[in-house]
Every structure is written in C-alpha cells, then in structure tokens.
Design an enzyme around this catalytic site. Structure first.
Site, mmCIF file in Angstrom:
data_model
loop_
_atom_site.group_PDB
_atom_site.id
_atom_site.type_symbol
_atom_site.label_atom_id
_atom_site.label_comp_id
_atom_site.label_asym_id
_atom_site.label_seq_id
_atom_site.Cartn_x
_atom_site.Cartn_y
_atom_site.Cartn_z
ATOM 1 N N ASN A 204 -30.830 -7.025 -0.990
ATOM 2 C CA ASN A 204 -30.180 -7.411 -2.237
ATOM 3 C C ASN A 204 -29.003 -8.349 -1.947
ATOM 4 O O ASN A 204 -28.070 -7.990 -1.248
ATOM 5 C CB ASN A 204 -29.691 -6.120 -2.919
ATOM 6 C CG ASN A 204 -28.787 -6.388 -4.099
ATOM 7 O OD1 ASN A 204 -28.768 -7.491 -4.649
ATOM 8 N ND2 ASN A 204 -28.046 -5.358 -4.493
ATOM 9 N N ASP B 114 -17.174 -10.298 -3.183
ATOM 10 C CA ASP B 114 -17.006 -10.498 -1.736
ATOM 11 C C ASP B 114 -18.076 -11.411 -1.167
ATOM 12 O O ASP B 114 -18.524 -11.242 -0.048
ATOM 13 C CB ASP B 114 -17.011 -9.137 -1.017
ATOM 14 C CG ASP B 114 -18.347 -8.421 -1.123
ATOM 15 O OD1 ASP B 114 -19.229 -8.885 -1.873
ATOM 16 O OD2 ASP B 114 -18.516 -7.383 -0.455
ATOM 17 N N TYR C 17 13.170 -31.915 15.301
ATOM 18 C CA TYR C 17 13.000 -31.085 14.103
ATOM 19 C C TYR C 17 13.676 -31.806 12.946
ATOM 20 O O TYR C 17 14.888 -32.047 12.974
ATOM 21 C CB TYR C 17 13.617 -29.690 14.284
ATOM 22 C CG TYR C 17 13.606 -28.937 12.973
ATOM 23 C CD1 TYR C 17 12.391 -28.682 12.328
ATOM 24 C CD2 TYR C 17 14.780 -28.539 12.346
ATOM 25 C CE1 TYR C 17 12.357 -28.041 11.100
ATOM 26 C CE2 TYR C 17 14.743 -27.893 11.125
ATOM 27 C CZ TYR C 17 13.534 -27.646 10.502
ATOM 28 O OH TYR C 17 13.496 -27.026 9.286
ATOM 29 N N ARG D 265 -14.044 -0.995 4.831
ATOM 30 C CA ARG D 265 -14.537 -1.538 6.103
ATOM 31 C C ARG D 265 -13.709 -2.733 6.594
ATOM 32 O O ARG D 265 -13.791 -3.120 7.740
ATOM 33 C CB ARG D 265 -16.013 -1.963 5.934
ATOM 34 C CG ARG D 265 -16.973 -0.798 5.856
ATOM 35 C CD ARG D 265 -18.344 -1.225 5.385
ATOM 36 N NE ARG D 265 -18.386 -1.465 3.943
ATOM 37 C CZ ARG D 265 -19.451 -1.881 3.275
ATOM 38 N NH1 ARG D 265 -20.572 -2.127 3.914
ATOM 39 N NH2 ARG D 265 -19.399 -2.057 1.964
ATOM 40 N N TYR E 87 20.279 -25.418 8.543
ATOM 41 C CA TYR E 87 20.541 -24.026 8.134
ATOM 42 C C TYR E 87 21.849 -23.555 8.745
ATOM 43 O O TYR E 87 22.056 -23.673 9.959
ATOM 44 C CB TYR E 87 19.366 -23.168 8.631
ATOM 45 C CG TYR E 87 19.385 -21.732 8.182
ATOM 46 C CD1 TYR E 87 19.555 -21.398 6.843
ATOM 47 C CD2 TYR E 87 19.207 -20.699 9.102
ATOM 48 C CE1 TYR E 87 19.553 -20.066 6.427
ATOM 49 C CE2 TYR E 87 19.210 -19.366 8.694
ATOM 50 C CZ TYR E 87 19.384 -19.069 7.352
ATOM 51 O OH TYR E 87 19.385 -17.761 6.948
ATOM 52 N N ARG F 46 5.088 -29.434 8.130
ATOM 53 C CA ARG F 46 5.109 -28.215 7.307
ATOM 54 C C ARG F 46 5.195 -28.558 5.826
ATOM 55 O O ARG F 46 5.445 -29.706 5.460
ATOM 56 C CB ARG F 46 6.252 -27.322 7.781
ATOM 57 C CG ARG F 46 5.956 -26.710 9.168
ATOM 58 C CD ARG F 46 7.157 -26.033 9.751
ATOM 59 N NE ARG F 46 7.727 -25.063 8.824
ATOM 60 C CZ ARG F 46 8.953 -24.571 8.910
ATOM 61 N NH1 ARG F 46 9.752 -24.971 9.892
ATOM 62 N NH2 ARG F 46 9.389 -23.699 8.037
ATOM 63 N N ALA G 79 23.491 -41.691 21.573
ATOM 64 C CA ALA G 79 22.733 -40.559 22.128
ATOM 65 C C ALA G 79 23.672 -39.387 22.376
ATOM 66 O O ALA G 79 24.809 -39.560 22.804
ATOM 67 C CB ALA G 79 22.064 -40.980 23.432
HETATM 68 C C1 UD1 Z 1 -23.605 -4.063 -2.392
HETATM 69 C C2 UD1 Z 1 -24.942 -3.581 -2.958
HETATM 70 C C3 UD1 Z 1 -26.020 -3.849 -1.927
HETATM 71 C C4 UD1 Z 1 -26.048 -5.347 -1.608
HETATM 72 C C5 UD1 Z 1 -24.680 -5.853 -1.163
HETATM 73 C C6 UD1 Z 1 -24.698 -7.366 -1.120
HETATM 74 C C7 UD1 Z 1 -24.465 -1.677 -4.429
HETATM 75 C C8 UD1 Z 1 -24.498 -0.226 -4.579
HETATM 76 N N1 UD1 Z 1 -24.883 -2.172 -3.268
HETATM 77 O O1 UD1 Z 1 -23.356 -3.284 -1.249
HETATM 78 O O2 UD1 Z 1 -27.291 -3.461 -2.428
HETATM 79 O O3 UD1 Z 1 -27.022 -5.586 -0.604
HETATM 80 O O4 UD1 Z 1 -23.655 -5.462 -2.100
HETATM 81 O O5 UD1 Z 1 -23.535 -7.877 -0.554
HETATM 82 O O6 UD1 Z 1 -24.136 -2.370 -5.374
HETATM 83 N N2 UD1 Z 1 -16.951 -2.801 -6.285
HETATM 84 C C9 UD1 Z 1 -16.374 -2.436 -7.468
HETATM 85 N N3 UD1 Z 1 -16.251 -1.134 -7.767
HETATM 86 C C10 UD1 Z 1 -16.705 -0.144 -6.945
HETATM 87 C C11 UD1 Z 1 -17.319 -0.517 -5.737
HETATM 88 C C12 UD1 Z 1 -17.432 -1.868 -5.431
HETATM 89 O O7 UD1 Z 1 -15.953 -3.312 -8.245
HETATM 90 O O8 UD1 Z 1 -16.563 1.025 -7.282
HETATM 91 C C13 UD1 Z 1 -17.033 -4.228 -5.926
HETATM 92 C C14 UD1 Z 1 -16.384 -4.531 -4.595
HETATM 93 O O9 UD1 Z 1 -15.016 -4.896 -4.768
HETATM 94 C C15 UD1 Z 1 -17.232 -5.677 -4.051
HETATM 95 C C16 UD1 Z 1 -18.583 -5.482 -4.732
HETATM 96 O O10 UD1 Z 1 -18.378 -4.587 -5.809
HETATM 97 O O11 UD1 Z 1 -16.725 -6.938 -4.403
HETATM 98 C C17 UD1 Z 1 -19.622 -4.907 -3.780
HETATM 99 O O12 UD1 Z 1 -19.134 -3.685 -3.246
HETATM 100 P P1 UD1 Z 1 -19.346 -3.288 -1.738
HETATM 101 O O13 UD1 Z 1 -18.734 -1.984 -1.519
HETATM 102 O O14 UD1 Z 1 -18.984 -4.404 -0.863
HETATM 103 O O15 UD1 Z 1 -20.934 -3.105 -1.739
HETATM 104 P P2 UD1 Z 1 -21.923 -3.194 -0.504
HETATM 105 O O16 UD1 Z 1 -21.926 -1.908 0.212
HETATM 106 O O17 UD1 Z 1 -21.687 -4.417 0.247
HETATM 107 CA CA CA Z 2 -20.227 -6.027 0.131
#
Ligand code: UD1
Ligand code: CA
Length: 430
Positions: free
Chosen positions: A164, A102, A339, A15, A360, A308, A396
């Site tokens: 959740n 995430d 610069y 996504r 440069y 920078r 100058a």
């Molecule tokens: C997930 C939860 C959802 C919750 C939401 C909260 C599940 C099935 N669903 O949904 O209930 O409300 O988080 O933010 O858990 N990841 C893996 N391996 C995989 C898939 C995902 O490590 O196979 C990791 C992703 O990198 C990510 C985290 O798990 O960091 C969550 O995965 P994501 O696909 O974002 O789950 P959501 O659909 O957001």
């Molecule tokens: Ca998520």
C-alpha cells in the site's frame, strides 16, 4: 477541481526517535508535510490536515506557509490509527483524496493518475523487492482483496511484494459508510484505514489498484528513510536545474534546498550547499562553499566561503574562508579570511585578508557601513557601530573604533621596535 483532500499527520512517529514531530522533519529544506501539501494545493480548496501529537506546533508552522488549510484534531487516545484520524471529518466534495503526511516524494503527476480513474476506491500500490514496513496488498486474480499490515501478516502474506503506497482516492459516501465500521482488532489495537478495502470489497464495491513508483511513494518512518528520501529528492532537484542550464561539477556532492532559485549562467563546484530561499544569478560558487537564504548576483564565491542569511553579494568576489552575514556587498573584493557581519560595503572597496567586523559587543549587534573605493588593510578590526566614508585607507593591523571621514587614512599601530642581535643573545649562536 471539486475534490477534498485529507492529509494525515497525527501519528506519534515513534520510529523516528525524535522529540520533533515526524512530519516536520525536512527534506531539501522543506517539511515532509509541506511537500505533501504542495502536491495537492493546486487541485483542492478543501484541504484538511489531521493532527494530534504536537498539533499546535505543526499547525503554527503550516499557517506561516499556507493560508487556507483546515485542521482536524484526532482523538488519538480513544481512536488511534489512520482510520481513527478520519473520524469526525466532513469533506466538502464527493471525491476525497487521502494522503499520509510522511511521503514527501509524491508529485502532482502521480496524484493525477490516482484521481482520474473512476471507482469507489483507487488505491496506490507499489511493487517492492523489499516490502518491509508497508501494508501488504492481497491481490487475487488481478483483484484487490484486502490490505494486511505487516504486524498482522501470516508468514506467506509477509512475502507479498505488492504494498500500500498510502494514497487513496475514494468517494465520500464510502468513507461515511465504512469508517464507523472499522474496529481495532489487530496487533497494534489501532483503527486502520487500510481495513476499508476489505469492507468495500465484501460489498462488491469497485477497488482499483493504481500502480505507482517507489521513488514517489516512499513512506518515511525512520532517520534512515529520511536520508534515502533526501537523496531521491536531491537527485530530482539537481537534474531539473541542470536541465534548465545550471552547471554542476560532481553533482552528487552538491546540496540544494528546494526553495532556492537560479538564473542565467550559474556554475556550482563540488561540495557546494545552496540553502533556504537563496537566489543565485550569473555567478560561480566554488568548491565547498555554503550560501544560505541570500542573493548572489554576478559574483564569485569561494572556495570554502560561507554566505549566511540575509546577505546580498552583488558584482563581488568573496574568497576562501570569508564569512558574510546579513550584509550587502556591492562591487567588493574580500579575498581571504574575513568576517563581515551586519555590514554594507560599497563599490570598488577592497577588504584585506583577515579583516573582521566586530559587530557584537556582548549585548547587541551593530552595523558597519563602508563607502566606495575604500582600502581596508589586512588584519584590521572594525568595531561597530561604525561608518567609514568613501576613499578611505585603513592601514594594515588597525583597530578602527570611530567613524572615518572621506579621503582619510586611519592607522593605529604600536610603534615597531627592532632589537639588534636579540635572537642570538636569547638562543645563542649554537
Ligand atoms: C501506513 C499504512 C500502510 C502503508 C504505509 C505507506 C495504515 C494502517 N497503514 O503504514 O498500509 O503501506 O502507511 O507508507 O494506514 N497517522 C495519523 N493518526 C494516527 C496514526 C497515523 O494521522 O493515529 C498519520 C501519521 O502521522 C502518518 C500517516 O498517518 O503521516 C501514516 O502513519 P504511519 O504510522 O506512518 O503508518 P505506516 O505504519 O507507515
Ligand atoms: Ca509511514
């Protein structure tokens, strides 16, 4: 503390619509997964990061920042999903904290709330006006029954506003018992960690909802979520800084990376960005200036100046449209339109408007060294490598191409020619 932590970061992050791994996207200058790791690194010496998609890249990046992480590679093909992620992991301790990678807004305080309560599973629960995208938590008579992912919801379940939050504190034996029993009979054909709730509840295990705040448990799935999380993080960073004494004019227009530091009397005007691991001490940064990974001390920068990386601006004044890169200015004035790159400029030196270090040559970068009390006249070019010693005057419009000895004047000019009445001859007197 005897707790194991598992951070999930193996998902594809579809996504996000990006070629870069989702969990490496940055919030306030730090990757999302690093924000998550920072929130737990003080409570655990057993942190496992689960990776798969672009694992090497994420692992390399994290290893540069941390030195005691363990990595587990998920078999994404055969066991996709958040429960698939946990297969084959053996946590060291009996208490295990699992976090999605995430959710960069999570704080140590809210993790504290999740781990302090006894129970087989403590589940983070959010109450949201708009629950879209989250797994819905089915609660009956105050007790959690199960989590249903959005794509598997019935129309009535879809209206549930308890969701959740994506953080779970559970007993290791609970994981060991139920992870192998979770199947993939759902809309996405994935192994959902969230199914562990129903399995545990059916066995009369104690599952506690821990109600938490959206501003800390926001899951970032898209570029829009990323921008919303960024805003929340920025507000948090700036509020803390203002409370510790930094003056900000129109703070909503200011951007500050999380690793920047501030000391003493600092004023930031509107539109300022302080990026990377900058350090600003007793200084005034005026409107629309950018300072990146540099030190600014006892100085005035801007408006509309750009400092920078790897610069040190000490006791100096940098004015509008001055760009400084990898340079040390100590007691220098550079008021306008310059610069200054790969240079060292010493005390009492004045850099006139429009002075350029030509650092440069098309192949390599070269250094410009300017001593004390030098006056560099406007619109001069300093062709590096070059050393201009103390007390030199550069006229100058001069192009300086060789080193200049202490006390000298350097001037290179085409002789001025004045042609009397040329204008009238050319355009007439009309
Ligand atoms: C997930 C939860 C959802 C919750 C939401 C909260 C599940 C099935 N669903 O949904 O209930 O409300 O988080 O933010 O858990 N990841 C893996 N391996 C995989 C898939 C995902 O490590 O196979 C990791 C992703 O990198 C990510 C985290 O798990 O960091 C969550 O995965 P994501 O696909 O974002 O789950 P959501 O659909 O957001
Ligand atoms: Ca998520």
């Amino acid at each position: 503390m005897n707790i194991s932590v598992i951070v999930l970061g193996a998902g594809k992050g579809t996504r996000m619509k990006s070629n870069n791994p989702k969990v490496l996207h940055k919030i306030s200058g730090k990757s999302m997964i690093s924000h998550v790791i920072d929130s737990v690194k003080d409570i655990s010496d057993d942190i496992v990061v689960v990776l798969s998609h672009q694992a090497k890249r994420i692992e390399d990046e994290l290893n540069r920042e941390y030195n005691n992480l363990k990595f587990h590679i998920q078999d994404l093909e055969n066991f996709p999903g958040t429960a698939g992620a946990l297969r084959g992991i053996s946590p060291r301790y009996e208490k295990v904290l699992i976090l999605n990678g995430d959710m960069p807004l999570i704080t140590k305080e809210s993790i504290g709330k999740l781990i302090e309560k006894d129970g087989d599973i403590n589940l983070s629960v959010l109450e949201l006006e708009n629950p879209k995208g989250y797994g819905r938590v089915v609660i009956e008579n105050g007790e959690i029954r199960e989590i249903v992912e959005e794509k598997d919801c019935s129309p009535t379940q879809r209206d549930i506003k308890s969701v959740n939050g994506g953080v779970y504190c559970l007993k290791r034996e609970v994981l060991e018992e139920y992870i192998p029993r979770i199947d993939n009979s759902n809309a996405q054909k994935e192994y959902y960690l969230t199914d562990i709730i129903k399995l545990a509840v059916d066995d009369s295990r104690v599952v506690n909802p821990i109600f938490v705040d959206e501003s800390e448990f926001k899951g970032v799935n898209s570029k829009y979520d990323l921008a919303v999380a960024e805003e929340i993080m920025q507000k948090r960073i700036k509020r803390e800084l203002m409370e510790s004494g930094v003056t900000m004019r129109l703070p909503d227009t200011i951007f500050i990376d999380i690793n920047s530091q501030f000391e003493g009397e600092v004023t930031l005007e509107s539109g300022v960005s302080i990026l990377g691991d900058s350090k600003i001490v007793n200084s005034h940064i005026k409107s629309n200036s950018i300072v990146e990974s540099s030190i600014v001390k006892d100085s005035e920068v801007g408006p509309m100046a750009r400092v920078r990386p790897e610069s040190n601006i000490i006791d100096s004044k940098i004015g509008n449209f001055v760009e400084v890169k990898k340079s040390t200015l100590n007691g220098v004035k550079a008021g306008h339109l310059s610069y200054l790159g790969d240079s060292t400029i010493d005390e009492g030196t004045n850099i006139g408007a429009g002075v350029i270090t030509c650092n440069y040559d098309g192949k390599a970068k070269h250094k410009t060294i300017i001593g004390k009390n030098v006056f560099v006249g406007s619109d001069s070019q300093l062709v590096a490598p070059i050393i201009i010693e103390d007390s030199v005057m550069v006229g100058a419009g001069t192009t300086v191409t060789k080193n200049i000895k202490e006390g000298s004047l350097a001037i290179s000019r085409v002789k001025l020619k004045v042609v009397k009445d040329f204008f009238y001859k050319f355009f007439g007197r009309g």
